[in-house]
Write a protein that holds these residues in place. Structure first.
Motif, PDB file in Angstrom:
ATOM      1  N   PRO A 167       0.859  -1.190   0.000  1.00 39.48           N
ATOM      2  CA  PRO A 167       0.000   0.000   0.000  1.00 39.48           C
ATOM      3  C   PRO A 167       0.895   1.240   0.000  1.00 39.48           C
ATOM      4  O   PRO A 167       2.093   1.144   0.258  1.00 39.48           O
ATOM      5  CB  PRO A 167      -0.763  -0.129   1.311  1.00 39.48           C
ATOM      6  CG  PRO A 167       0.123  -0.929   2.204  1.00 39.48           C
ATOM      7  CD  PRO A 167       0.923  -1.843   1.311  1.00 39.48           C
ATOM      8  N   GLU A 168       0.298   2.394  -0.263  1.00 39.34           N
ATOM      9  CA  GLU A 168       1.102   3.625  -0.273  1.00 39.34           C
ATOM     10  C   GLU A 168       1.774   3.845   1.093  1.00 39.34           C
ATOM     11  O   GLU A 168       2.936   4.180   1.176  1.00 39.34           O
ATOM     12  CB  GLU A 168       0.159   4.787  -0.602  1.00 39.34           C
ATOM     13  CG  GLU A 168       0.840   5.946  -1.260  1.00 39.34           C
ATOM     14  CD  GLU A 168      -0.202   6.978  -1.660  1.00 39.34           C
ATOM     15  OE1 GLU A 168      -1.146   6.614  -2.393  1.00 39.34           O
ATOM     16  OE2 GLU A 168      -0.067   8.134  -1.227  1.00 39.34           O
ATOM     17  N   ILE A 169       0.988   3.621   2.135  1.00 39.83           N
ATOM     18  CA  ILE A 169       1.508   3.739   3.501  1.00 39.83           C
ATOM     19  C   ILE A 169       1.399   2.373   4.169  1.00 39.83           C
ATOM     20  O   ILE A 169       0.287   1.852   4.356  1.00 39.83           O
ATOM     21  CB  ILE A 169       0.696   4.757   4.344  1.00 39.83           C
ATOM     22  CG1 ILE A 169       0.612   6.121   3.639  1.00 39.83           C
ATOM     23  CG2 ILE A 169       1.271   4.893   5.754  1.00 39.83           C
ATOM     24  CD1 ILE A 169       1.910   6.877   3.572  1.00 39.83           C
ATOM     25  N   MET A 170       2.546   1.785   4.519  1.00 38.08           N
ATOM     26  CA  MET A 170       2.544   0.471   5.161  1.00 38.08           C
ATOM     27  C   MET A 170       2.639   0.681   6.675  1.00 38.08           C
ATOM     28  O   MET A 170       3.424   1.510   7.133  1.00 38.08           O
ATOM     29  CB  MET A 170       3.769  -0.288   4.650  1.00 38.08           C
ATOM     30  CG  MET A 170       3.672  -1.780   4.739  1.00 38.08           C
ATOM     31  SD  MET A 170       5.210  -2.551   4.172  1.00 38.08           S
ATOM     32  CE  MET A 170       5.018  -2.501   2.421  1.00 38.08           C
ATOM     33  N   ARG A 171       1.816  -0.058   7.435  1.00 38.54           N
ATOM     34  CA  ARG A 171       1.842   0.092   8.898  1.00 38.54           C
ATOM     35  C   ARG A 171       2.077  -1.267   9.555  1.00 38.54           C
ATOM     36  O   ARG A 171       1.639  -2.287   9.019  1.00 38.54           O
ATOM     37  CB  ARG A 171       0.509   0.642   9.413  1.00 38.54           C
ATOM     38  CG  ARG A 171       0.252   2.052   8.970  1.00 38.54           C
ATOM     39  CD  ARG A 171      -0.937   2.665   9.679  1.00 38.54           C
ATOM     40  NE  ARG A 171      -1.141   4.018   9.181  1.00 38.54           N
ATOM     41  CZ  ARG A 171      -1.827   4.307   8.081  1.00 38.54           C
ATOM     42  NH1 ARG A 171      -2.392   3.346   7.365  1.00 38.54           N
ATOM     43  NH2 ARG A 171      -1.958   5.558   7.688  1.00 38.54           N
TER      44      ARG A 171
END
Ligand code: APR
Length: 238
Positions: free
Chosen positions: A131-135
């Motif tokens: 994803p654009e922002i990985m968490r």
């Protein structure tokens, strides 16, 4: 009698951070020894990830954003032109985790150090597009565990598709190393592997790399100038 068609010239090309420098992506080994203000051990080792997953994921989220905002430069585009010419059989082996070779038009690319655009579950090893922002709290779509990490090969881990790379290297007519300092193995050893197999070797880099004396020929300058010049020579001499 018809002349037999000449076999395509086999070229294996290794690229490193220097090929993307003129696209605005910073190289690793700047004089201060830091990597975007972090110690390499903190952001590019499995131990660093275990100690502080949020810091590591944030670091790669930022690198992904920089890569996505960058454009391929004339060096990436020239290599794709060489690859598209049927007189050549080109394999690009990159240590870079950006996707500028692909966006420059290349198809035959091995990302030996992984990619910013992949996610991997360190519990069940399944992969999916990042994803654009990985968490750290992202669940794995396969096993549901919160074990997401970028699909990047860190120090202490084994680079991808090495058997395929070595086979291509030994069968090549020419090995070209572009924009890499020659400090990280196994890629740093490709010039010796190639030479041992009787393959001609060429370095195209801004500065002499650590292994510069091992190459048959070296040209030093910026990749966005040197690479299109070299490709033009190949296309006109072939
Ligand atoms: N054109 C050509 N070469 C350049 C340019 C440019 N515009 N700018 C810099 N360079 C050269 C530098 O002279 C240097 O030799 O690119 C090289 C970059 O070296 P590094 O920063 O060490 O990058 P690289 O060799 O790709 O690093 C290998 O180390 O940190 C790990 O996994 C990471 O894939 C990376 C690996």
């Amino acid at each position: 009698m018809a002349k037999p068609a000449r076999a395509p010239r086999k070229i294996v090309i290794l690229t490193g951070a220097g090929i993307s420098a003129e696209s605005g992506i910073r190289t690793f080994r700047a004089e201060d020894g830091l990597w975007e203000e972090h110690r390499i051990e903190d952001v590019a080792t499995p131990e660093g990830f275990e100690a502080d997953p949020d810091l590591v994921l944030d670091f790669y989220n930022k690198r992904r954003a920089v890569s996505t905002g960058a454009q391929p430069n004339p060096a990436h585009i020239a290599l794709a032109q060489l690859e598209a010419d049927p007189r050549f059989e080109v394999l690009i082996v990159t240590q870079n985790v950006d996707d500028l070779h692909e966006r420059g038009g290349a198809r035959n690319v091995i990302h030996m150090h992984g990619s910013l655009y992949g996610a991997i579950c360190h519990a069940c090893k399944s992969r999916w597009p990042a994803p654009e922002i990985m968490r750290a709290s992202d669940p794995c779509p396969e096993c549901g565990q919160m074990a997401t990490r970028p699909d990047i090969v860190w120090f202490g881990e084994i680079p991808y598709r090495m058997d395929e790379i070595w086979t291509a290297l030994r069968a090549a007519d020419l090995f070209v190393s572009i924009g890499t300092s020659g400090n990280v193995y196994p890629a740093a050893g490709f010039v010796q592997d190639a030479a041992r197999a009787g393959v001609a070797t060429l370095e195209l880099n801004l500065d002499p790399s650590t292994g510069t004396s091992r190459f048959d020929e070296c040209r030093h300058g910026p990749a966005a100038t040197l690479v299109p010049e070299w490709v033009k020579e190949q296309l006109t001499q072939a």
